[in-house]
Design a protein around this motif. Structure first.
Motif, PDB file in Angstrom:
ATOM      1  N   ARG A  41      29.036  36.783  62.618  1.00  9.56           N
ATOM      2  CA  ARG A  41      30.165  35.848  62.586  1.00  9.56           C
ATOM      3  C   ARG A  41      30.107  35.023  61.309  1.00  9.56           C
ATOM      4  O   ARG A  41      29.031  34.696  60.819  1.00  9.56           O
ATOM      5  CB  ARG A  41      30.119  34.919  63.801  1.00  9.56           C
ATOM      6  CG  ARG A  41      30.461  35.621  65.067  1.00  9.56           C
ATOM      7  CD  ARG A  41      30.695  34.696  66.226  1.00  9.56           C
ATOM      8  NE  ARG A  41      30.143  33.354  66.058  1.00  9.56           N
ATOM      9  CZ  ARG A  41      29.805  32.569  67.047  1.00  9.56           C
ATOM     10  NH1 ARG A  41      29.928  32.981  68.275  1.00  9.56           N
ATOM     11  NH2 ARG A  41      29.332  31.369  66.830  1.00  9.56           N
ATOM     12  N   PRO A  42      31.249  34.673  60.771  1.00 11.44           N
ATOM     13  CA  PRO A  42      31.263  33.894  59.526  1.00 11.44           C
ATOM     14  C   PRO A  42      30.520  32.566  59.682  1.00 11.44           C
ATOM     15  O   PRO A  42      30.662  31.871  60.673  1.00 11.44           O
ATOM     16  CB  PRO A  42      32.747  33.644  59.271  1.00 11.44           C
ATOM     17  CG  PRO A  42      33.465  34.685  60.061  1.00 11.44           C
ATOM     18  CD  PRO A  42      32.589  35.005  61.230  1.00 11.44           C
TER      19      PRO A  42
ATOM     20  N   VAL B 199      20.431  51.523  77.961  1.00 14.04           N
ATOM     21  CA  VAL B 199      21.814  51.163  77.628  1.00 14.04           C
ATOM     22  C   VAL B 199      21.957  49.647  77.520  1.00 14.04           C
ATOM     23  O   VAL B 199      22.576  49.132  76.580  1.00 14.04           O
ATOM     24  CB  VAL B 199      22.796  51.748  78.666  1.00 14.04           C
ATOM     25  CG1 VAL B 199      24.172  51.138  78.521  1.00 14.04           C
ATOM     26  CG2 VAL B 199      22.860  53.256  78.530  1.00 14.04           C
ATOM     27  N   VAL B 200      21.368  48.911  78.455  1.00 15.78           N
ATOM     28  CA  VAL B 200      21.445  47.447  78.417  1.00 15.78           C
ATOM     29  C   VAL B 200      20.765  46.911  77.158  1.00 15.78           C
ATOM     30  O   VAL B 200      21.275  45.985  76.501  1.00 15.78           O
ATOM     31  CB  VAL B 200      20.826  46.838  79.694  1.00 15.78           C
ATOM     32  CG1 VAL B 200      20.619  45.342  79.556  1.00 15.78           C
ATOM     33  CG2 VAL B 200      21.697  47.150  80.893  1.00 15.78           C
ATOM     34  N   THR B 201      19.634  47.496  76.778  1.00 13.75           N
ATOM     35  CA  THR B 201      18.947  47.077  75.557  1.00 13.75           C
ATOM     36  C   THR B 201      19.825  47.321  74.330  1.00 13.75           C
ATOM     37  O   THR B 201      19.935  46.459  73.450  1.00 13.75           O
ATOM     38  CB  THR B 201      17.608  47.825  75.408  1.00 13.75           C
ATOM     39  OG1 THR B 201      16.791  47.550  76.549  1.00 13.75           O
ATOM     40  CG2 THR B 201      16.878  47.405  74.144  1.00 13.75           C
ATOM     41  N   GLY B 202      20.446  48.486  74.269  1.00 13.31           N
ATOM     42  CA  GLY B 202      21.338  48.788  73.144  1.00 13.31           C
ATOM     43  C   GLY B 202      22.526  47.850  73.078  1.00 13.31           C
ATOM     44  O   GLY B 202      22.905  47.383  71.993  1.00 13.31           O
ATOM     45  N   LEU B 203      23.121  47.548  74.229  1.00 12.86           N
ATOM     46  CA  LEU B 203      24.253  46.616  74.250  1.00 12.86           C
ATOM     47  C   LEU B 203      23.827  45.208  73.853  1.00 12.86           C
ATOM     48  O   LEU B 203      24.569  44.499  73.157  1.00 12.86           O
ATOM     49  CB  LEU B 203      24.896  46.609  75.634  1.00 12.86           C
ATOM     50  CG  LEU B 203      25.636  47.895  76.030  1.00 12.86           C
ATOM     51  CD1 LEU B 203      26.092  47.815  77.484  1.00 12.86           C
ATOM     52  CD2 LEU B 203      26.805  48.151  75.101  1.00 12.86           C
ATOM     53  N   ALA B 204      22.643  44.796  74.266  1.00 11.59           N
ATOM     54  CA  ALA B 204      22.143  43.466  73.881  1.00 11.59           C
ATOM     55  C   ALA B 204      21.919  43.394  72.371  1.00 11.59           C
ATOM     56  O   ALA B 204      22.234  42.374  71.736  1.00 11.59           O
ATOM     57  CB  ALA B 204      20.849  43.150  74.632  1.00 11.59           C
ATOM     58  N   CYS B 205      21.395  44.456  71.795  1.00 12.20           N
ATOM     59  CA  CYS B 205      21.193  44.486  70.339  1.00 12.20           C
ATOM     60  C   CYS B 205      22.532  44.450  69.607  1.00 12.20           C
ATOM     61  O   CYS B 205      22.680  43.744  68.610  1.00 12.20           O
ATOM     62  CB  CYS B 205      20.396  45.715  69.934  1.00 12.20           C
ATOM     63  SG  CYS B 205      18.679  45.672  70.476  1.00 12.20           S
ATOM     64  N   ALA B 206      23.506  45.212  70.087  1.00  8.40           N
ATOM     65  CA  ALA B 206      24.836  45.223  69.461  1.00  8.40           C
ATOM     66  C   ALA B 206      25.484  43.844  69.558  1.00  8.40           C
ATOM     67  O   ALA B 206      26.085  43.360  68.592  1.00  8.40           O
ATOM     68  CB  ALA B 206      25.717  46.273  70.120  1.00  8.40           C
ATOM     69  N   ALA B 207      25.349  43.193  70.706  1.00 13.89           N
ATOM     70  CA  ALA B 207      25.912  41.850  70.862  1.00 13.89           C
ATOM     71  C   ALA B 207      25.231  40.860  69.919  1.00 13.89           C
ATOM     72  O   ALA B 207      25.892  39.991  69.336  1.00 13.89           O
ATOM     73  CB  ALA B 207      25.767  41.389  72.312  1.00 13.89           C
ATOM     74  N   SER B 208      23.929  41.007  69.722  1.00  9.47           N
ATOM     75  CA  SER B 208      23.208  40.128  68.802  1.00  9.47           C
ATOM     76  C   SER B 208      23.702  40.297  67.377  1.00  9.47           C
ATOM     77  O   SER B 208      23.879  39.315  66.646  1.00  9.47           O
ATOM     78  CB  SER B 208      21.705  40.412  68.852  1.00  9.47           C
ATOM     79  OG  SER B 208      21.207  40.166  70.134  1.00  9.47           O
TER      80      SER B 208
END
Length: 83
Positions: free
Chosen positions: A68-69, A53-62
């Motif tokens: 970002r524009p 779960v932490v790995t998935g959240l880190a990827c999503a945050a990346s």
């Protein structure tokens, strides 16, 4: 992928990309297996799922940060050159 290699040696770059991706997948599977064995031996089964779960959240945050524009620019249209 073609834009990254400036329309030269496309197959070589694609092969390198696939090799690096395969190594990443292999190392990721080995890491998850090691965490899984550790968690079973220490009766902490939640540890494996927590790590995933932490790995998935880190990827999503990346992805959010990169989207970002101004950080990622659109690639200009590729021109086709005659050989």
């Amino acid at each position: 992928m073609i834009a990254l290699c400036d329309n030269r040696l496309v197959a070589t770059h694609y092969g390198l990309y696939n090799t690096v991706s395969g190594l990443g997948i292999t190392l990721g599977n080995l890491a998850v297996g090691a965490v899984w064995d550790f968690a079973q031996n220490h009766r902490t089964e939640w540890l494996t799922w927590g790590a995933l779960v932490v790995t998935g959240l880190a990827c999503a945050a990346s992805v959010i940060v990169l989207a970002r524009p101004g950080i990622l620019a659109r690639c200009p249209a590729l021109e086709v050159r005659q050989a």
